[in-house]
Enzyme design. Structure first.
Site, PDB file in Angstrom:
ATOM      1  N   ASP A   1       0.872  -1.164   0.000  1.00 38.26           N
ATOM      2  CA  ASP A   1       0.000   0.000   0.000  1.00 38.26           C
ATOM      3  C   ASP A   1       0.915   1.222   0.000  1.00 38.26           C
ATOM      4  O   ASP A   1       2.104   1.127   0.344  1.00 38.26           O
ATOM      5  CB  ASP A   1      -0.890  -0.037   1.250  1.00 38.26           C
ATOM      6  CG  ASP A   1      -1.843   1.139   1.324  1.00 38.26           C
ATOM      7  OD1 ASP A   1      -2.404   1.508   0.283  1.00 38.26           O
ATOM      8  OD2 ASP A   1      -2.025   1.682   2.429  1.00 38.26           O
TER       9      ASP A   1
ATOM     10  N   ASP B   1      -0.270   4.953   0.917  1.00 37.40           N
ATOM     11  CA  ASP B   1      -0.575   5.987   1.906  1.00 37.40           C
ATOM     12  C   ASP B   1      -0.474   5.449   3.323  1.00 37.40           C
ATOM     13  O   ASP B   1      -1.005   4.379   3.645  1.00 37.40           O
ATOM     14  CB  ASP B   1      -1.973   6.546   1.651  1.00 37.40           C
ATOM     15  CG  ASP B   1      -2.079   7.193   0.278  1.00 37.40           C
ATOM     16  OD1 ASP B   1      -1.142   7.917  -0.100  1.00 37.40           O
ATOM     17  OD2 ASP B   1      -3.084   6.964  -0.421  1.00 37.40           O
TER      18      ASP B   1
END
Length: 218
Positions: free
Chosen positions: A7, A9
């Site tokens: 991922d 963020d």
């Protein structure tokens, strides 16, 4: 070659690039500031609660891109990278990426943020593949529409499976996924080696229960 999936963020960077882009647009007065700020805060709170309607959010977030040319958007994104993103790119994340690179793994980011926002970030991290929200482009301008399945919650699994179909030399055997968010539980439960990175409370609870590795990259 194993897949090392990340991922973006609050995992590889110490913040949310989509939310920060919204704030940046307000600072640059590219949008109606008060209206957009309220919407940006509203949807980010929904995201953190795991209740966000991705299609409603994307209708809100992608519309401002339709107002500007590609040249104008590149200018603003270059400034955004300098002011907002490079200062929060985590050194421990770079080290982790390099570890997987040295192992010969294929580095992939799967993010629920648009390719417009995240492609320059992924490029700077040196990953091999980016799966992101695909904003439609016609006549060299953004339309505000989305192409394909949004890479959000279970949509990340769908898009990854589509990518695997198109890239038959890869599989999920020996795969890794690193994320901070409960929204990514569908994909975390799909890979062989799930990692919770500075996790939100719900993800940390699940990770402890399932004996997943919990990392701090801050």
């Amino acid at each position: 070659m194993a897949l090392a999936i990340f991922d973006l963020d609050n995992t590889l960077i110490a913040g949310d690039s989509d939310y920060l882009w919204g704030k940046f647009m307000c600072e640059q007065k590219l949008v109606d500031v008060e209206t957009f700020r309220r919407g940006n805060d509203h949807f980010y709170e929904q995201y953190e609660q795991g209740t966000m309607n991705i299609h409603e959010y994307l209708g809100f977030a992608l519309e401002p891109l339709t107002r500007y040319s590609m040249e104008e958007l590149k200018h603003y994104h270059d400034l955004f990278m300098t002011e907002q993103i490079r200062p929060i790119m985590l050194e421990k994340a770079r080290t982790l990426l390099q570890k997987h690179r040295d192992q010969g793994d294929h580095l992939m980011i799967i993010t629920a943020t648009s390719r417009f926002v995240t492609e320059p970030i992924a490029r700077e991290f040196g990953v091999d593949t980016l799966l992101a929200i695909e904003a439609e482009i016609k006549d060299n301008r953004y339309t505000g529409n989305v192409v394909g399945t949004p890479t959000f919650q279970g949509g990340k699994v769908i898009r990854l499976q589509e990518w695997l179909t198109d890239n038959p030399g890869f599989s999920l055997e020996g795969s890794y996924f690193y994320s901070d968010s409960k929204n990514d539980l569908p994909l975390l439960q799909t890979v062989d080696y799930p990692f919770a990175v500075n996790p939100d409370p719900e993800l940390e609870r699940v990770a402890r229960k399932k004996n997943w590795t919990v990392l701090n990259l801050r």
